[in-house]
Design a protein around this motif. Sequence first.
Motif, PDB file in Angstrom:
ATOM      1  N   GLY A  62      34.744  43.558  36.629  1.00  0.00           N
ATOM      2  CA  GLY A  62      35.719  44.642  36.591  1.00  0.00           C
ATOM      3  C   GLY A  62      37.160  44.240  36.817  1.00  0.00           C
ATOM      4  N   LEU A  64      40.770  42.482  36.241  1.00  0.00           N
ATOM      5  CA  LEU A  64      41.533  42.263  35.009  1.00  0.00           C
ATOM      6  C   LEU A  64      42.757  41.403  35.276  1.00  0.00           C
ATOM      7  CD1 LEU A  64      41.538  45.928  33.623  1.00  0.00           C
ATOM      8  CD2 LEU A  64      40.221  44.002  32.744  1.00  0.00           C
ATOM      9  N   VAL A  66      46.668  40.123  34.948  1.00  0.00           N
ATOM     10  CA  VAL A  66      48.026  40.614  34.684  1.00  0.00           C
ATOM     11  C   VAL A  66      48.933  39.388  34.657  1.00  0.00           C
ATOM     12  CG1 VAL A  66      49.933  42.032  35.504  1.00  0.00           C
ATOM     13  CG2 VAL A  66      47.587  42.830  35.813  1.00  0.00           C
ATOM     14  N   PRO A 103      35.020  30.660  36.748  1.00  0.00           N
ATOM     15  CA  PRO A 103      34.359  31.867  37.269  1.00  0.00           C
ATOM     16  C   PRO A 103      33.939  32.877  36.202  1.00  0.00           C
ATOM     17  CG  PRO A 103      36.344  31.386  38.528  1.00  0.00           C
ATOM     18  CD  PRO A 103      36.336  30.443  37.363  1.00  0.00           C
ATOM     19  N   LYS A 104      34.732  33.033  35.153  1.00  0.00           N
ATOM     20  CA  LYS A 104      34.380  34.032  34.145  1.00  0.00           C
ATOM     21  C   LYS A 104      33.553  33.412  33.026  1.00  0.00           C
ATOM     22  CE  LYS A 104      38.802  34.878  33.315  1.00  0.00           C
ATOM     23  NZ  LYS A 104      39.426  33.863  34.181  1.00  0.00           N
ATOM     24  N   ASN A 105      33.370  32.103  33.095  1.00  0.00           N
ATOM     25  CA  ASN A 105      32.743  31.346  31.998  1.00  0.00           C
ATOM     26  C   ASN A 105      33.515  31.501  30.693  1.00  0.00           C
ATOM     27  OD1 ASN A 105      30.767  29.895  33.392  1.00  0.00           O
ATOM     28  ND2 ASN A 105      29.441  31.683  33.465  1.00  0.00           N
TER      29      ASN A 105
ATOM     30  N   CYS B  82      33.455  49.798  40.106  1.00  0.00           N
ATOM     31  CA  CYS B  82      33.443  49.188  41.438  1.00  0.00           C
ATOM     32  C   CYS B  82      33.860  50.209  42.492  1.00  0.00           C
ATOM     33  CB  CYS B  82      34.386  47.984  41.479  1.00  0.00           C
ATOM     34  SG  CYS B  82      33.743  46.597  40.538  1.00  0.00           S
ATOM     35  N   TRP B  98      24.388  43.742  44.518  1.00  0.00           N
ATOM     36  CA  TRP B  98      25.806  43.330  44.579  1.00  0.00           C
ATOM     37  C   TRP B  98      26.679  44.501  45.016  1.00  0.00           C
ATOM     38  CZ3 TRP B  98      30.318  44.427  41.440  1.00  0.00           C
ATOM     39  CH2 TRP B  98      31.414  43.625  41.776  1.00  0.00           C
ATOM     40  N   TYR B 102      35.822  45.476  46.058  1.00  0.00           N
ATOM     41  CA  TYR B 102      37.055  46.255  45.891  1.00  0.00           C
ATOM     42  C   TYR B 102      36.701  47.499  45.091  1.00  0.00           C
ATOM     43  CZ  TYR B 102      37.159  44.834  41.016  1.00  0.00           C
ATOM     44  OH  TYR B 102      36.839  44.674  39.696  1.00  0.00           O
ATOM     45  N   ARG B 199      41.362  50.577  33.444  1.00  0.00           N
ATOM     46  CA  ARG B 199      40.044  49.954  33.396  1.00  0.00           C
ATOM     47  C   ARG B 199      39.807  49.039  34.594  1.00  0.00           C
ATOM     48  NH1 ARG B 199      39.203  46.254  29.703  1.00  0.00           N
ATOM     49  NH2 ARG B 199      41.393  45.967  29.185  1.00  0.00           N
ATOM     50  N   TYR B 200      40.826  48.898  35.456  1.00  0.00           N
ATOM     51  CA  TYR B 200      40.658  47.960  36.581  1.00  0.00           C
ATOM     52  C   TYR B 200      39.473  48.404  37.433  1.00  0.00           C
ATOM     53  CZ  TYR B 200      41.735  44.778  40.362  1.00  0.00           C
ATOM     54  OH  TYR B 200      41.657  43.769  41.289  1.00  0.00           O
ATOM     55  N   GLY B 201      38.505  47.518  37.567  1.00  0.00           N
ATOM     56  CA  GLY B 201      37.318  47.829  38.361  1.00  0.00           C
ATOM     57  C   GLY B 201      36.168  48.410  37.562  1.00  0.00           C
ATOM     58  N   LEU B 202      36.378  48.614  36.262  1.00  0.00           N
ATOM     59  CA  LEU B 202      35.269  49.011  35.386  1.00  0.00           C
ATOM     60  C   LEU B 202      34.644  47.721  34.855  1.00  0.00           C
ATOM     61  CD1 LEU B 202      33.601  50.919  33.544  1.00  0.00           C
ATOM     62  CD2 LEU B 202      35.515  50.832  31.919  1.00  0.00           C
ATOM     63  N   VAL B 203      33.387  47.494  35.154  1.00  0.00           N
ATOM     64  CA  VAL B 203      32.747  46.253  34.705  1.00  0.00           C
ATOM     65  C   VAL B 203      32.768  46.241  33.174  1.00  0.00           C
ATOM     66  CG1 VAL B 203      30.652  44.857  34.768  1.00  0.00           C
ATOM     67  CG2 VAL B 203      31.343  46.190  36.775  1.00  0.00           C
ATOM     68  N   ALA B 204      33.430  45.220  32.627  1.00  0.00           N
ATOM     69  CA  ALA B 204      33.750  45.238  31.204  1.00  0.00           C
ATOM     70  C   ALA B 204      32.526  45.064  30.325  1.00  0.00           C
ATOM     71  CB  ALA B 204      34.770  44.142  30.897  1.00  0.00           C
ATOM     72  N   PRO B 234      49.524  49.193  37.035  1.00  0.00           N
ATOM     73  CA  PRO B 234      50.013  47.826  36.792  1.00  0.00           C
ATOM     74  C   PRO B 234      48.916  46.758  36.865  1.00  0.00           C
ATOM     75  CG  PRO B 234      50.794  48.661  38.919  1.00  0.00           C
ATOM     76  CD  PRO B 234      50.148  49.819  38.196  1.00  0.00           C
ATOM     77  N   ARG B 235      47.754  47.103  37.375  1.00  0.00           N
ATOM     78  CA  ARG B 235      46.674  46.096  37.449  1.00  0.00           C
ATOM     79  C   ARG B 235      45.876  45.990  36.153  1.00  0.00           C
ATOM     80  NH1 ARG B 235      43.933  47.850  43.072  1.00  0.00           N
ATOM     81  NH2 ARG B 235      44.135  49.846  42.006  1.00  0.00           N
ATOM     82  N   ASP B 236      46.170  46.881  35.208  1.00  0.00           N
ATOM     83  CA  ASP B 236      45.500  46.817  33.904  1.00  0.00           C
ATOM     84  C   ASP B 236      46.584  46.656  32.842  1.00  0.00           C
ATOM     85  OD1 ASP B 236      44.262  47.260  31.481  1.00  0.00           O
ATOM     86  OD2 ASP B 236      43.468  49.243  31.988  1.00  0.00           O
ATOM     87  N   ARG B 322      30.107  35.831  32.693  1.00  0.00           N
ATOM     88  CA  ARG B 322      30.318  35.557  34.117  1.00  0.00           C
ATOM     89  C   ARG B 322      29.069  35.791  34.962  1.00  0.00           C
ATOM     90  NH1 ARG B 322      35.124  39.310  35.458  1.00  0.00           N
ATOM     91  NH2 ARG B 322      35.585  38.812  33.304  1.00  0.00           N
ATOM     92  N   TYR B 328      27.848  35.563  42.359  1.00  0.00           N
ATOM     93  CA  TYR B 328      27.354  36.877  42.782  1.00  0.00           C
ATOM     94  C   TYR B 328      26.105  37.233  41.997  1.00  0.00           C
ATOM     95  CZ  TYR B 328      30.813  37.587  39.066  1.00  0.00           C
ATOM     96  OH  TYR B 328      31.573  37.459  37.951  1.00  0.00           O
TER      97      TYR B 328
END
Lengths: 494, 494
Positions: A62, A64, A66, A103-105, B82, B98, B102, B199-204, B234-236, B322, B328
């Motif tokens: 999840g 992202l 920046v 980490p993200k492969n 998340c 898991w 965050y 989308r920050y925190g949405l498992v892609a 700003p995190r996405d 990942r 994890y």
Amino acid sequence: MSWERDGHVWISPQTGARWVPTIGLEVHAQLSTKTKLFCGCEVSFGAPPNTHTCPVCTGQPGALPVLNEAVLELAVRAALALGADVARETHFDRKNYFYCDLPKNFQTSQYDHPFCSGGGIELSSGVFVRLNRIHMEEDAGKTMHTEAGSLVDLNRAGVPLIESVTEADLSSPEDAYEYLTRFREILQFAGVSTADMEKGELRCDVNVSVRPEGEEGLRTKVEVKNLNSFRHVQSSLEHEIPRQVAAYEAEGAGAVVQETRLWDPDREETRTMRVKEGESDYRYFPCPDLPELHLTEELIESQRALLPELPKERRARYQSELGLSEYDAGVLTGSRATADYFEEAAERSGDPKATANWVSNELLRALGAGEVKAASLAELSFRPSDLSLVIQKAASGELHSKGARELVRECLRTGEGVEETIQSLGLDEVIDDSQLEAWCEEALEANPRVRDEVLAGNAKALGACIGPVMKASGGKADPKRITEVLKGLIEGSS
Amino acid sequence: MNAPFEGLDATGLRDAICAGQRGVRETTAACLDAIEASQDTLGAFLTIERESALARAEELERSDAEPGPLHGVPVAIKANLCWEGHETNCASRLLEGWRAPYSATSVERLLAAGAVPVGVTNMDEFAMGSSGENSAFGPARNPWDTTRIPGGSSSGSAVAVAARLVPLALGSDTGGSVRQPAALCGVYGYKPTYGRVSRYGLVAFGSSLDQVSPFVTSARDLALCMSVIGGHDPRDSTSLELDAPSAALRGEVALTGLKVGVPKEHFPPELDKGTRAACEAALARLEERGCELVEVSLPHASYAIPTYYVVATAEASSNLARFDGVAYGQRVDGDGSLNSMFAATRAAGFGDEVKRRILIGTYALSAGYQDEWYGRATRARTLLRRDYEAAFERCDVIAAPTSPTVAFPLGERTEDPVSMYLADILTVSASLAGLPAVSAPAGFAAPADDPTKSLPVGLQLTGPHACDERVIEVAGLLESTSDDHLKTPSGGAA
């Protein structure tokens, strides 16, 4: 078996055949940003494992990326410093492969639209080594393989890098060494990377092939890794080139296979790490989490304005304007810190040649010998203003050369100021008047014309006697007092 | 079953709590009880967070702070968003256990608005599926007929809202994963303009398509929810620089003169008769109230499904890389080598559909096939976007069925992935074009396999880019033409 060389040609001791190597370099340099490429984590070296990490650089589900705008600025400045063309439109791609410290492969990198192309570096031989491309990418973490298992430290994951790839324009181990030296100094002078190989801020892989002199086309290239210093790059080539030639001569065409070899500096040999079976498929595609980048004229011009005078230009100026030798100019531009230190001290002292001597003979020597705890002249507590003060005192005769050297070394050792150190070393000791008179009389006797000229009204003529007296006093006498004593002696005797 | 909030929507519930008519704890507890009682029949939740929900309810009740726009409203969170400290397993064995370190921006914003998350909802594993049956922990069931699927991938969130277990639940919509289950469960499901919700925190899954999307029971709740979770983040980096849509239906859109585009491609001959009839009836009601129905065309609509399944799977193959057992989730050791650990972990952790899509996506990005697949899909996507741009020159919104059928029986399509993929045939176009689209309740129809039953039908309203308010307003106008949105399933709690 010793290999005779004729310029770039290697002459086989077995057959006397003439072979030519072709060399290209891939250099990764870490950009000097405070934070990582895609998150706010601090870039640090030597911190406890996994202490500079966050959801983004550890690839948590999840999270992202920046973009850190400072990376773009430094990358553009690096490109300009290397004479490359900056693309106006560029983007990040994902390079997909599996490894435990990625980490993200996937590595966020650039593929078919790198942010710059072209440029290059001219070597002293006049050969211009062309850069094929430079692109931005994130670093991976670090894996330590232990008895108990593999441990991954992600402090380095996401650190911004530029990867530069040269054309195969290099043709000797010495060329490779010089290219890397020039490359590093350009990045350092431009202020885009500290490029410290020991900290892994600069990493280099070599591609090398050999072919008989005059043969058209290139033969199979071999990649050499694990090159931890420029010397290793040079040494590995000095061993890899004969290895390939010997292989061709013993087994004929096909003797050299496309592979990655590791340099073993202890055994001084390269050995197979993995043989490539076709091209790896990294399945590059544009990173959907990051928008396209538009590098504006404003950004490019602002970085151009920040470009300092680069080492090549500085070397030329030191010779033409300051009258330094080519050798001194080279030494003084060995790093940005040295050059900046020298220039400030020279301007203050007004004596570039003396300043050059002091910087290279005393300061760089002390730094190289580990006599001071500093990575560069920029970290010295003995500032350019201190050096210029010493130079002026030496020039005026206040200090003789031995005393001045002693003074500088003591300042470097203790970190104390110039004036305090003069006192603590007793370089300001007052000379007994009767002793001073005796030295003055000796000086006047040695220069009988001074007495006559002074009596004829030319007080400046005294100068000819001040030096010898200073010398006799070991630099400790006060030139003013010498003048007074000399005048008294001349007038008293008339 | 208990009726935890007597059929109130989120707005009504918040008002009742703020008016002192209900307590937050009382509401939360009733909600939790109803969820627990429903689990055996509906399976909407993967985890019920009783303890944290009650603690938060108590904290909200005690707080003197100004009540937020969702003060005391129980909400459910899809298992791919998340939520710090809570299990966010994406209904996958691989991420079982898991706990997110965050919270997603959308979850943070719900919390800041005073919402009370009561649990994590079931879904198709990693949001890949159209029926909810790809959950590693068993399917959720449609509350209108528990022998049928609720749709997917946001199955549990749709069920939770349809059964009135919560008035608001977050899902995620990549190709219809909120709109389709909303249609099949008779509630509102809203996919915002791409970039309108962080989308920050949405498992892609498919990064260029994924949008956090809410389920609610009224059009006014859509506006309320979007005002809370929408807006720039700003995190996405793909987040639009736009404010959140307004909190209330502003009444700026009038039915009279509103041009509703009806794309003939979205009323194909194979459309279920009952679904067609219900949608045509809804369109007729709009026309009666003064809307103008305009025939429009989306000429490239037939490319939507293949385009979507190439783009989404390509991105997924990289996004899901990942999940390798290193940092994890569940790890399965292989033969001691790193690659075998990756392989064993992924073989054991991923379900069949996830593996199928990773394989398709990997193939679509492979060297030699990339242009033929990913490249062509990218170009087809541009054509679809242009189709919409052209259509919106002739109309204000586009209306069409959300799903070609009503809910189908559990197990009907699990052996036939392509027929399952076709469930998205009417929703993927808006996803590929990044447009805002809502599925609104639009009556009932009998499934083809059982004429005795009556199951919900959804009408999809799609708007131009960034015109989220308009779409929500038109949903509000449609709502005023019937009481379809007020009907609740007998299997539900109300």
